[in-house]
Design an enzyme around this catalytic site. Structure first.
Site, short mmCIF file in Angstrom:
data_model
loop_
_atom_site.label_atom_id
_atom_site.label_comp_id
_atom_site.label_asym_id
_atom_site.label_seq_id
_atom_site.Cartn_x
_atom_site.Cartn_y
_atom_site.Cartn_z
N GLU A 90 0.64 -1.15 0.07
CA GLU A 90 0.21 0.00 -0.14
C GLU A 90 0.92 1.37 -0.15
O GLU A 90 0.60 2.11 -0.57
CB GLU A 90 -0.81 0.01 1.43
CG GLU A 90 -2.10 -0.92 1.07
CD GLU A 90 -1.89 -2.23 1.42
OE1 GLU A 90 -0.71 -2.60 1.91
OE2 GLU A 90 -2.73 -3.33 1.34
N HIS A 99 -11.97 -4.89 9.14
CA HIS A 99 -12.44 -4.63 8.01
C HIS A 99 -13.74 -3.90 7.94
O HIS A 99 -14.52 -3.80 7.03
CB HIS A 99 -12.91 -6.02 7.18
CG HIS A 99 -11.49 -6.40 6.60
ND1 HIS A 99 -10.64 -7.17 7.35
CD2 HIS A 99 -11.06 -6.63 5.29
CE1 HIS A 99 -9.78 -7.68 6.55
NE2 HIS A 99 -9.96 -7.30 5.34
#
Lengths: 329, 337
Positions: free
Chosen positions: B68, B137
């Site tokens: 990322e 999440h």
């Protein structure tokens, strides 16, 4: 081991390299004094000892190539062509500084010279370099991106992610690791299980070589070859510049982590001494030449300091300027 | 030749709207490209970019490794280098791995360089809870990102905004974070006929009302609209304001609505402490304190990592019932309208 390069050198070329290194050295020595006089504040990281890397590396780059740098970047900035007065004014925090007083020592920028900044987060510049190179590749520019970083950066995930991505996508990046053996006060062998940085690059299928970073002619030759190779578009290269920082990490560092004898030993093979010894042995320069080069460099620094002193402060009314490039409703 | 864009009068999902936004952007400007984890061969974790690899090729629909920080940073560099990158970070939860690049580089470069550089980068992120994905999440961190000067924070909640906010974001010279609530991808709706663009500056009144203002964004907008519907059955007319852009906030729209209704309930899927709802509350108190008939009330996510079990997750999140209850509290504390 680093490759030994015995290179032909002319008087003119040799003196030019010397002049450039002395410009940095004199600038940094003056910064040290100005810090004591509180003209410069914040963090100040000096480049003494590492001048051969900036000087040897930058010569092979084109004006359209991109350069990404670290927080120890005065030398990179000056050799890349940012006028010394604009660099000094930035260290003073003045409006005429190359970042209009918003960056300081660690954040020198110059869009016209494709100098994408001193980045003060270790390894934070590597992903940006990958992106600049991606743009160069996709826009079919024949330019490359040179990315400076230190040995401390190899401990960061961003180093590994960036090397992998650059190699995977065959991007035109030249990674130049300035290995001065210490990440602040932590020696490389205290931080890394594998201290050979080129080995890490090869793990990403990237060509990599160590270079004697104290020998400006070696740096120049190796970078020149690497730049040509990277420009062919076959992928990135890493060069590990083995160098040493003569001064403290920053102005707040009592240097408890290394012996004075170690520093003295490296100073004896410093980049300026190494070059002048060679040029003198070849009969290409005299002590008068050295003194003249040093005098010229100091005169340039004097003028830069005068410019910075005389420059205005940015208006506080402009404090929030430049946060957004677009309109803020 | 690319396929023609679908008829805007036909029903489409939020997911389709985002995909059409991407297609239009890729067609309109060769400098635009999409990069992120599984955007290509997989078709996007939420199937948003399905088919784009085949249509636009691997240079412009670029799969990345699970790095990322590197690919967000590469987006910044590519933007500096003259491209118009759209970086997809699969979910806001993973954006924490790229926080250095977002905060230390994207947000600072324009100011820190004295305006010499700007970062025309769009980062798309799925956000929010509601699908039993548990704590790692289910974060709603858009309000947290809205804390950072230099960023623009968008939260498209309607089909129109899902379809057209991206183009406006790409036209913007600054880094933009575009938060797509994961629960909304399956939402169906119609594009407003004739609409071709939206702006990024204005909050929007999605339902007019006189008794109380519900201030929301993202999935919370739809919960607020459901609550307003319920309240209407008992004669309470709630105005529902969709913030759309969390930074910069459309303060004028917030204050104007609250001045009319004299009551405010803020619905925010973020946690209450130090949240966007706290910011909105403060602005109301700073500028419309004497116009209020009752204290501002907030409906936020309970201050726990979002749990897995459905009944626990439901209990943690804002819901129409909690919003209705909050409105009744506000009305009781000020005397019924």
């Amino acid at each position: 081991m680093t490759e030994t390069v015995e290179l032909p050198v002319s008087r003119e070329h040799g003196l030019e390299l010397l002049r450039e290194m002395l410009r940095i050295r004199c600038f940094e020595d003056r910064c040290y004094r100005l810090y004591g006089e509180t003209k410069i504040r914040g963090f100040l990281h000096l480049y003494n000892g590492e001048e051969a890397v900036a000087v040897g590396a930058m010569r092979s780059l084109r004006p359209t190539d991109a350069v990404v740098s670290t927080y120890r970047e005065h030398g990179h900035a000056i050799v890349r062509g940012i006028p010394m007065p604009a660099v000094m004014a930035e260290l003073f925090g003045k409006q005429t500084g190359c970042s209009r007083g918003r960056g300081g020592s660690m954040h020198l920028f110059d869009a016209s010279r494709r100098f994408y900044g001193g980045n003060a987060i270790v390894a934070g510049g590597l992903p940006i370099a990958v992106g600049l190179a991606l743009a160069q590749k996709l826009l079919r520019q024949n330019d490359i991106t040179t990315c400076f970083f230190g040995d401390g950066a190899v401990a960061e995930g961003e180093f590994h992610e960036s090397l992998n991505l650059a190699s995977l996508w065959k991007l035109p990046v030249l990674f130049l690791c300035e290995n001065n053996l210490y990440a602040m006060g932590t020696a490389l062998d205290q931080a890394q299980a594998e201290t050979d940085i080129t080995t890490k690059a090869r793990a990403y299928r990237m060509a990599a070589q160590p270079v004697d970073g104290m020998d400006v002619l070696a740096v120049e030759t190796m970078v020149s070859r690497a730049v040509d190779e990277v420009r062919t578009g076959r992928g990135p290269i890493l060069l590990e510049m083995r160098t040493y920082r003569f001064r403290a990490h920053s102005m707040f560092d009592p240097q408890l982590y290394r012996d004075k004898a170690e520093v003295a030993q490296w100073e004896r093979k410093g980049p300026i001494i190494t070059l002048t010894t060679r040029l003198k042995a070849l009969g290409l320069m005299s002590e008068d030449d050295y003194e003249r080069c040093e005098r010229e460099a100091n005169a340039e620094v004097d003028a830069a300091v005068q410019f910075a002193e005389a420059s205005p402060w940015e208006s506080v009314a402009d404090l929030e300027r430049f946060v957004y490039a677009g309109p803020v409703a | 030749m690319p396929d023609p864009l679908p008829d805007s009068r036909s029903a489409m999902s939020y997911r389709d709207a985002v995909r059409e936004a991407l297609r239009s952007a890729l067609i309109a400007d060769p400098r635009v490209f999409l990069m992120g984890e599984d955007v290509g061969r997989y078709g996007g974790s939420y199937a948003v970019s399905k088919g784009l690899l085949e249509e636009f090729g691997a240079d412009r629909i670029r799969d990345t490794p699970l790095s990322e920080s590197a690919f967000v940073g590469a987006g910044i560099g590519a933007a500096l280098g003259g491209l118009k990158p759209i970086v997809e970070v699969m979910t806001v939860n993973f954006s924490l791995l790229a926080l250095d690049q977002i905060m230390n580089n994207a947000a600072t470069l324009s100011h820190m360089s004295g305006g010499q550089f700007n970062v025309p980068l769009v980062i798309r992120l799925a956000t929010g809870a509601g699908r039993q994905l548990a704590a790692q999440h289910s974060h709603s961190l858009e309000g947290w990102y809205a804390h950072i000067p230099g960023l623009r924070i968008l939260t498209p909640a309607t089909i129109d905004d899902a379809r057209f906010m991206l183009a406006a974001a790409l036209a913007c010279p600054d880094p933009v974070l575009l938060f797509e609530h994961q629960y909304l991808y399956n939402m169906e709706g119609h594009l407003t006929a004739g609409l071709e663009a939206v702006n990024l500056h204005n909050a929007a009144i999605r339902r007019a009302g006189r008794d109380v203002t519900l201030i929301a964004y993202g999935w919370s907008l739809h919960k607020s609209l459901a609550a307003a519907e319920e309240l209407a059955r008992t004669g309470i007319e709630a105005e529902v304001l969709d913030l759309r852009t969390l930074r910069p906030l459309d303060e004028q729209a917030i204050i104007a609505s609250v001045r009319r209704t004299r009551r405010a309930v803020i619905v925010d899927e973020g946690w209450r402490s130090g949240s966007l709802s706290a910011e909105v509350t403060t602005r109301i108190v700073e500028q419309a304190f004497y116009d209020l008939d009752a204290p501002v009330v907030r409906v936020c996510t309970a201050e726990v990592p979002v749990p897995y079990a459905k009944h626990l997750e439901d209990a943690a999140l804002p819901s129409p019932d909690r919003i209705v209850a909050a409105v009744r509290t506000v009305l009781e504390s000020s005397g019924s309208p």
